[in-house]
Design a protein around this motif. Structure first.
Motif, mmCIF file in Angstrom:
data_model
loop_
_atom_site.group_PDB
_atom_site.id
_atom_site.type_symbol
_atom_site.label_atom_id
_atom_site.label_comp_id
_atom_site.label_asym_id
_atom_site.label_seq_id
_atom_site.Cartn_x
_atom_site.Cartn_y
_atom_site.Cartn_z
ATOM 1 N N ASN A 53 -3.523 -2.953 -15.137
ATOM 2 C CA ASN A 53 -4.490 -2.147 -14.397
ATOM 3 C C ASN A 53 -4.022 -1.835 -12.972
ATOM 4 N N GLY A 54 -2.709 -1.733 -12.809
ATOM 5 C CA GLY A 54 -2.168 -1.348 -11.505
ATOM 6 C C GLY A 54 -2.060 -2.470 -10.516
ATOM 7 N N GLY A 55 -2.034 -3.702 -11.026
ATOM 8 C CA GLY A 55 -1.940 -4.845 -10.116
ATOM 9 C C GLY A 55 -0.652 -4.855 -9.316
ATOM 10 N N TRP A 56 0.424 -4.405 -9.913
ATOM 11 C CA TRP A 56 1.654 -4.131 -9.169
ATOM 12 C C TRP A 56 2.384 -3.001 -9.871
ATOM 13 N N GLU A 57 3.297 -2.355 -9.142
ATOM 14 C CA GLU A 57 3.854 -1.092 -9.621
ATOM 15 C C GLU A 57 5.334 -1.224 -9.952
ATOM 16 N N SER A 58 5.637 -2.198 -10.771
ATOM 17 C CA SER A 58 7.039 -2.403 -11.116
ATOM 18 C C SER A 58 7.574 -1.278 -11.990
ATOM 19 N N ASP A 59 6.701 -0.655 -12.775
ATOM 20 C CA ASP A 59 7.167 0.434 -13.630
ATOM 21 C C ASP A 59 7.716 1.585 -12.794
ATOM 22 N N LYS A 60 7.136 1.798 -11.623
ATOM 23 C CA LYS A 60 7.562 2.909 -10.778
ATOM 24 C C LYS A 60 8.661 2.509 -9.800
ATOM 25 N N TYR A 61 8.619 1.278 -9.291
ATOM 26 C CA TYR A 61 9.527 0.897 -8.211
ATOM 27 C C TYR A 61 10.357 -0.340 -8.521
ATOM 28 N N GLU A 62 10.276 -0.780 -9.756
ATOM 29 C CA GLU A 62 11.093 -1.885 -10.240
ATOM 30 C C GLU A 62 10.858 -3.133 -9.413
ATOM 31 N N TRP A 63 11.162 -4.280 -9.971
ATOM 32 C CA TRP A 63 10.880 -5.512 -9.250
ATOM 33 C C TRP A 63 12.145 -6.289 -8.883
#
Length: 1019
Positions: A420-430
């Motif tokens: 639910n958008g808790g963190w945005e690793s899909d967009k900015y990688e972790w």
């Protein structure tokens, strides 16, 4: 009565003092050479420790001289001169420069030879050039100094190892040279202090190194440390401090460039829905972080060396204390290195025939170890990968912020609810936060080492022609490695039930600790006979034995889940329950017994021949193959001394040399010939099958050399050609899975050849006030695999392949020939398959078999990590009070697989990019070198030539300017200098450092540019 007795005694003492003043003399004078005064010349009353030295103007005063002694005048690079006093009170001396230097005595292995009679490939390191390199590791000082010797830093991190290769890679296993320090062998010299070294000699071919037999296949470096000299005690103090900075860093995208690039990557990929990066542009919570700038800081280093030396004709001593400290260029001081050395060298002449001595060094080194090669946790690598839109620190109002852990981790982390958008690793990688990695790293390596020897030598026969020498040495090392992984970062919901809610980094926290001991005892005895008959026949005979015994052991433990993580409690006992505990220990030993001999004959200083033989018995081989035999023979002809050359005045030295010999290699695991078994739950399991037929790996080499001296040897040229063949290479071979899960068995499998040409040129001009010398050297190398085991036709690495007809570890993959510009080009080129995933803008690979299909059959050899050419150029000069020197070093024809480039500009994940990506393909005709940016495979998943880069470079390794003050009261010599290292590098390599030794450059800690300020004092 008592008073009268006291007066008599007083008068007697006065008479003694007066009489001695009549007998003792004071002598003054000036020492010069052809161009003027010589400062620093040593003057000693022969047979005593009464001495002095000349001041800046070449003047000296020697007091308390006995009646009519002999004065000895000596200075480095000049011919020693002895002058009888004969009642004179003033003696002026002119010293002649030793331009010949061919009678210089050179250490060649258990004995010494005159330089003019050497027949093997022996290189003498110029110590004047060496002293100005200002390096941490003595081995690194060899860089650029000797033809055919390649020296590289594994990384630029303080304390990381140095790799030395003498005449290339000769084996698939260990190619490191053997170091022999004051007669004691070692595989590592990082503990040595550079200021303590007197001489370094490199034995490059088998005819020179065969006397060291089974451990000399990688070449031999002979080192002697300084000793005291007869004369008054002198005290030397040297100190330098400096700053280091990262250089040659890539240009990374800023936040705006990054958002435009990932927006384009989304549009170039098969993605559905609206482009999320278009919507994200201009977000208020975005940063513009330059991660490399945040990671690297100005490093600092300092070095202090104190040396006291002197002695009489009976006892000479030297004591030194050295400290080196460096705080590297990564933030938070967890990449420090410190080394403390103490040395004492004592030589005592008990009689004119019997002498004893000791050379002993204690060293203590501490390294704060970072992941310096892109290895986990990959601090340097993550500084390249992490997107610039993520900040270094969290906002203090962020509910996940803490003083103990203020760093960002997961991109734009809000709460533990990724879906639910808790963190945005899909967009900015972790990718990890490299600043947090540097802050929380706690990995300390400590090494205490004792290295030294005790010797005794007795001379027999009338003229002391026969000498017996016994030498016992110890190399004792204690290591202590301790690493604590502190838990930090954001909670990603992972981990077992016990660790729920903890940060994702080091979950749970843990401590690993290891202690080890390694002890090597060396005991050798030699009998050396040297005699010159009728001034024409020069004979040297050597016979000896050597016994080397090694024992090493280690014990380690780890424990997790520490409730308190303060430094005070970072010990095994304060960890979690027994379920979180692991421990283990092991030990090993090996020994080597050797018999060796050497014979050298020189006739009329023109014709010379040398033969060596060594027999080694190693515990690493079974009884039937335990002994190895390593012979060599070499010959020389000094043509310049022939009668037909007498009128050729412009040639002062011309010597032809040739030699052949065999060397060995025993660098394999202990007990490799034995089958190893273990027992688990009452069941006996084979862990490794032994090989009773295992035998020595041997290298046979042939060397042809020419030594040429011109202009009274001001210009010296040495040229060598060599061929080296290594056979019976020790190679681990895995057995088929049907045999079971067993470790590889060591077998003799394969042959490798090396051949090359080496050239050294030296020119010295000291006739005028401006004195200078130029040294240049180069070495070529051709490396080829000649044979491999029938069951292993090739050795496959991640990006390499070792195969007959190629160099060792050659890069193997697809060759890029361009970029597909349109669909028609794809359809016409890939006629053998539909290739539905290939798009315009993708990498176009060479179709080797022209079948219209790109598959594994189209792979080829695309590069070699072994350089074709290594070279160095050094210059040293002085004019009046000033001196200036520099050293350039470089390699040509070497390739490196730049894995960091692959994961930056060609990865399918939204990591950061270099500015090179701004020139990526963006429509027909836009680029034929950089493919389209995309979040899908554009051909970059293949190992290909696009990532194999030319890593040739030319580097200004050192430049130094010095100024020497005139002597002042109480100080004999004062020199100030400014030194720079790695100030200039010319290379086409896009990685952080072309000097990296790894086959895959995954993000190497770069070599730093440094500026040092120093002073040398002599009292």
């Amino acid at each position: 009565m008592v008073k009268k007795h006291f007066i008599y005694n007083l008068l007697f003492v006065a008479m003694l003092l007066f009489g001695s003043s009549l007998i003792a003399q004071t002598i003054t004078g000036v020492v010069t050479d052809a161009s003027g005064a010589l400062p620093g010349v040593n003057i000693v009353e022969k047979g005593t420790n009464n001495g002095t030295s000349t001041d800046f103007d070449g003047k000296y005063t020697l007091t308390s001289v006995t009646t009519n002694p002999i004065l000895v005048f000596s200075y480095v690079g000049y011919i020693k001169k002895e002058v009888p006093v004969n009642g004179m009170s003033q003696i002026d001396v002119v010293l002649l420069e030793d331009s010949q230097s061919l009678d210089e005595v050179v250490l060649v292995g258990y004995s010494s030879r005159k330089k003019s009679t050497l027949t093997g490939a022996v290189s003498i390191v110029d110590m004047a050039d060496l002293e100005k390199t200002r390096v941490t590791n003595v081995a690194q000082a060899l860089q650029g100094q000797v033809a055919g010797v390649q020296v590289t830093s594994s990384t630029g991190a303080p304390g990381d190892p140095i790799e030395v290769r003498i005449r290339g890679e000769g084996t698939i296993g260990n190619n490191n040279p053997l170091y022999v320090v004051d007669g004691i062998p070692s595989r590592d010299i990082s503990f040595l202090n550079q200021a303590d070294i007197k001489t370094m000699t490199v034995l490059k071919d088998a005819s020179a190194a065969a006397i060291y037999g089974s451990r000399a296949s990688g070449g031999v470096v002979l080192i002697t440390t300084k000793s005291g000299v007869v004369g008054k005690t002198s005290i030397d103090v040297s100190y330098f401090t400096g700053m280091q900075n990262a250089s040659n860093l890539p240009n990374m995208l800023n936040a705006e460039q990054y958002m435009n690039t990932v927006e384009k990557a989304w549009n170039n990929s098969d993605r559905s829905g609206n482009n999320p990066y278009t919507a994200d542009k201009g977000r208020a919570d975005f940063s513009n972080t330059d991660w490399l700038n945040e990671l690297f800081e100005t490093g600092k280093s300092q070095n202090l060396q104190l040396t006291a030396s002197g002695g009489s004709d009976k006892v000479q001593f030297l004591m030194s204390l050295g400290y080196y400290g460096q705080d590297g260029i990564v933030v938070y001081d967890n990449d420090k290195y410190q080394k403390l050395n103490y040395r004492t060298n004592i030589n005592a002449n008990i009689t004119d025939r019997f002498k004893i001595g000791t050379n002993l060094q204690l060293s203590y080194a501490t390294q704060d170890k970072l992941s310096s090669k892109g290895d986990a946790p990959g601090i340097i690598r993550h500084a390249l990968l992490r997107p610039p839109v993520i900040g270094v620190y969290k906002d203090v109002n962020d509910p996940t912020y803490s003083v103990e852990d203020p760093f960002t981790d997961l991109p734009f982390y809000v709460h533990n609810d990724r879906d639910n958008g808790g963190w945005e690793s899909d967009k900015y990688e972790w990718a990890s936060n490299p600043i947090a990695l540097a802050y929380f790293t706690d990995d300390v390596r400590k090494d205490f080492r004792t290295f030294g020897n005790v010797y005794a030598e007795y001379s027999f026969l009338k003229d002391k022609e026969l000498k017996f020498r016994t030498n016992i040495g110890v190399d004792l090392s204690f290591i202590h490695n301790k690493s604590f992984g502190e838990n930090y970062g954001d909670d990603d919901g992972g981990g077992n039930d016990t660790d729920q809610g903890l940060g994702r980094q080091n979950r749970p926290n843990n401590l690993n600790e290891e202690r080890g001991e390694s002890r090597t005892i060396t005991f050798n005895n030699t009998l050396n006979y040297t005699k010159v008959f009728n001034d024409k026949h020069d004979l040297s005979l050597l016979a000896g034995t050597e016994f080397i015994d090694n024992y090493s052991s280690s014990i380690g433990a780890s424990r997790a889940r520490f409730d308190i993580t303060d430094d005070t409690f970072r010990y095994i006992d304060y960890g979690g329950t027994s379920a979180d505990l692991w421990n283990g220990g092991s030990a090993s030993e090996w020994s080597l017994f050797s018999l060796f001999g050497s014979a050298s004959y020189v006739f009329s200083d023109k014709y010379m021949v040398t033969a060596n033989m060594r027999a080694d018995a190693s515990s690493r081989f079974s009884e039937k193959n335990r002994w190895g035999y390593f012979p060599s023979v070499s010959a020389g002809w000094k043509i310049s001394d022939e009668d037909f050359m007498k009128d050729v005045n412009w040639i002062s030295n011309l010597k032809l040399r040739t030699g052949w010999g065999k060397l060995g290699n025993q660098e394999i695991d202990n007990y490799a010939f034995l089958t190893l078994i273990s027992q688990t739950d009452g069941k006996v399991v084979v862990n490794r099958y032994g090989n009773e037929d295992l035998k020595w790996e041997s290298s046979a080499s042939t060397n042809i050399g020419v030594d040429l001296g011109l202009l009274n040897n001001k210009l010296a040229i040495t040229a060598e050609y060599f061929v080296k063949n290594t056979t019976d290479i020790l190679l681990p071979i895995g057995l088929p899975s049907i045999v079971g899960n067993v470790a590889p068995t060591i077998v003799n499998a394969g042959e490798v050849s090396n051949k090359g040409f080496e050239l050294s040129v030296n020119y010295r001009n000291s006739d005028k006030e401006f004195k200078y010398s130029v040294n240049a050297n180069l070495g070529t190398l051709t490396n080829n695999v000649e044979k491999l085991h029938p069951n292993v036709p090739s050795l496959i690495g991640q990006v390499t392949k070792t195969e007959v007809g190629q160099s060792l570890n050659a890069y193997y993959g697809y060759k890029m020939v361009g970029i597909y510009q349109n669909q028609n080009e794809i359809d016409s080129y890939l006629g053998g398959t539909l290739n539905p995933n290939v798009k315009p803008g993708d990498i176009k690979f060479e179709d080797l078999n022209n079948d219209g299909i790109i598959n594994s059959d189209d792979r080829k050899f695309i590069g070699s990590p072994i350089p074709d050419l290594t070279y160095g150029i050094s210059f040293s000069s002085s004019y009046k009070d000033f001196d200036f020197s520099f050293l350039f070093q470089g390699v040509e024809g070497v390739d490196r697989y730049n894995d960091a480039k692959k994961i930056l500009d060609y990865d399918t994940r939204p990591f950061n990019y270099t500015t090179n990506i701004l020139g990526a393909w963006d429509g027909e005709g836009s680029s034929n070198t950089i493919p389209r940016v995309a979040f899908e495979d554009n051909g970059s998943s293949k190992v290909s030539s696009i990532f194999v880069e030319d890593a040739s470079y030319l580097r200004l390794k050192n430049v130094e300017i010095g100024y020497t003050l005139k002597p002042i009261k109480g100080i004999q010599d004062v020199r100030f200098y400014v030194s720079g290292q790695n100030l200039f590098t010319s290379t086409n390599y896009s990685g952080l450092d072309p000097e990296s030794t790894d086959l895959m450059d995954m993000g190497t800690y770069p070599s730093s540019t440094s500026v040092l300020f120093g002073v040398n004092l002599k009292f």
